[in-house]
Design a protein around this motif. Structure first.
Motif, PDB file in Angstrom:
ATOM      1  N   LEU A  78       0.816  -1.217   0.000  1.00  0.00           N
ATOM      2  CA  LEU A  78       0.000   0.000   0.000  1.00  0.00           C
ATOM      3  C   LEU A  78       0.851   1.269   0.000  1.00  0.00           C
ATOM      4  O   LEU A  78       0.323   2.368  -0.111  1.00  0.00           O
ATOM      5  N   GLY A  79       2.165   1.112   0.199  1.00  0.00           N
ATOM      6  CA  GLY A  79       3.051   2.260   0.256  1.00  0.00           C
ATOM      7  C   GLY A  79       3.348   2.737   1.659  1.00  0.00           C
ATOM      8  O   GLY A  79       3.891   3.823   1.862  1.00  0.00           O
ATOM      9  N   ALA A  80       2.997   1.938   2.664  1.00  0.00           N
ATOM     10  CA  ALA A  80       3.215   2.312   4.059  1.00  0.00           C
ATOM     11  C   ALA A  80       4.659   2.068   4.473  1.00  0.00           C
ATOM     12  O   ALA A  80       5.351   1.229   3.899  1.00  0.00           O
ATOM     13  N   ASN A  81       5.098   2.804   5.483  1.00  0.00           N
ATOM     14  CA  ASN A  81       6.385   2.505   6.097  1.00  0.00           C
ATOM     15  C   ASN A  81       6.220   2.103   7.568  1.00  0.00           C
ATOM     16  O   ASN A  81       7.201   1.886   8.265  1.00  0.00           O
ATOM     17  N   ALA A  82       4.960   2.013   8.023  1.00  0.00           N
ATOM     18  CA  ALA A  82       4.692   1.581   9.394  1.00  0.00           C
ATOM     19  C   ALA A  82       3.270   1.033   9.503  1.00  0.00           C
ATOM     20  O   ALA A  82       2.401   1.365   8.694  1.00  0.00           O
ATOM     21  N   VAL A  83       3.081   0.197  10.522  1.00  0.00           N
ATOM     22  CA  VAL A  83       1.745  -0.289  10.879  1.00  0.00           C
ATOM     23  C   VAL A  83       1.580   0.024  12.362  1.00  0.00           C
ATOM     24  O   VAL A  83       2.356  -0.440  13.200  1.00  0.00           O
ATOM     25  N   LEU A  84       0.568   0.821  12.672  1.00  0.00           N
ATOM     26  CA  LEU A  84       0.314   1.246  14.048  1.00  0.00           C
ATOM     27  C   LEU A  84      -0.888   0.507  14.628  1.00  0.00           C
ATOM     28  O   LEU A  84      -1.750   0.033  13.888  1.00  0.00           O
ATOM     29  N   GLY A  85      -0.947   0.452  15.958  1.00  0.00           N
ATOM     30  CA  GLY A  85      -2.100  -0.140  16.642  1.00  0.00           C
ATOM     31  C   GLY A  85      -2.273  -1.613  16.349  1.00  0.00           C
ATOM     32  O   GLY A  85      -3.401  -2.106  16.294  1.00  0.00           O
ATOM     33  N   VAL A  86      -1.182  -2.344  16.199  1.00  0.00           N
ATOM     34  CA  VAL A  86      -1.261  -3.754  15.838  1.00  0.00           C
ATOM     35  C   VAL A  86      -1.833  -4.570  16.996  1.00  0.00           C
ATOM     36  O   VAL A  86      -1.457  -4.406  18.147  1.00  0.00           O
ATOM     37  N   ASP A  87      -2.774  -5.441  16.648  1.00  0.00           N
ATOM     38  CA  ASP A  87      -3.414  -6.339  17.603  1.00  0.00           C
ATOM     39  C   ASP A  87      -3.139  -7.766  17.149  1.00  0.00           C
ATOM     40  O   ASP A  87      -3.311  -8.085  15.973  1.00  0.00           O
ATOM     41  N   LEU A  88      -2.693  -8.602  18.057  1.00  0.00           N
ATOM     42  CA  LEU A  88      -2.446 -10.018  17.770  1.00  0.00           C
ATOM     43  C   LEU A  88      -3.465 -10.856  18.514  1.00  0.00           C
ATOM     44  O   LEU A  88      -3.695 -10.648  19.702  1.00  0.00           O
ATOM     45  N   ASP A  89      -4.069 -11.806  17.822  1.00  0.00           N
ATOM     46  CA  ASP A  89      -5.030 -12.722  18.432  1.00  0.00           C
ATOM     47  C   ASP A  89      -4.598 -14.150  18.139  1.00  0.00           C
ATOM     48  O   ASP A  89      -4.185 -14.464  17.021  1.00  0.00           O
ATOM     49  N   TYR A  90      -4.713 -15.009  19.126  1.00  0.00           N
ATOM     50  CA  TYR A  90      -4.347 -16.414  19.003  1.00  0.00           C
ATOM     51  C   TYR A  90      -5.598 -17.263  19.141  1.00  0.00           C
ATOM     52  O   TYR A  90      -6.413 -17.023  20.031  1.00  0.00           O
ATOM     53  N   HIS A  91      -5.722 -18.279  18.270  1.00  0.00           N
ATOM     54  CA  HIS A  91      -6.902 -19.144  18.299  1.00  0.00           C
ATOM     55  C   HIS A  91      -6.508 -20.579  17.976  1.00  0.00           C
ATOM     56  O   HIS A  91      -5.616 -20.811  17.165  1.00  0.00           O
ATOM     57  N   ALA A  92      -7.195 -21.530  18.587  1.00  0.00           N
ATOM     58  CA  ALA A  92      -7.117 -22.932  18.198  1.00  0.00           C
ATOM     59  C   ALA A  92      -8.317 -23.181  17.300  1.00  0.00           C
ATOM     60  O   ALA A  92      -9.445 -22.848  17.666  1.00  0.00           O
TER      61      ALA A  92
END
Length: 111
Positions: A78-92
């Motif tokens: 997309l032309g970004a140089n950063a990703v802010l507010g990243v959320d990680l979720d783990y699932h089985a």
């Protein structure tokens, strides 16, 4: 899969001293990895006696790195140089929860 080196990925919504010049939208990625019978057996033994499951920890670490690498690739496209507010979720997931999924999302921006 190695992470894109020129994409900054953070869980915070802003970086002090680095104003957001452009918001490019939300980006997301997932990594799904299957566990195997040996890991399941070792985890069952660990559950019974107590302790950490190093095998599952390695699988989760790999899934997390794969998901973050895919997130960085999507943001870079997309032309970004950063990703802010990243959320990680783990699932089985799967019929018996035998697959492990890491889902990540955040806001692609130009700083």
């Amino acid at each position: 899969m190695a992470r894109e080196p020129d994409i900054l990925i953070v869980t915070t919504d802003f970086l002090e001293g680095r104003p957001v010049r452009q918001h490019l939208g939300m980006v997301s990625a997932q990594a799904i990895l299957g566990a195997n019978v040996v890991l399941d057996l070792m985890a069952a033994i660990r559950d019974f006696f107590g302790g950490r499951s190093k095998g599952y920890e390695r699988v989760l670490a790999r899934a997390r790195e794969d998901a973050l690498a895919a997130l960085a690739k999507e943001a870079k496209a997309l032309g970004a140089n950063a990703v802010l507010g990243v959320d990680l979720d783990y699932h089985a997931i799967g019929p018996n929860g035998q697959m492990l999924m890491v889902a990540v999302n955040g806001s692609a921006v130009v700083l």
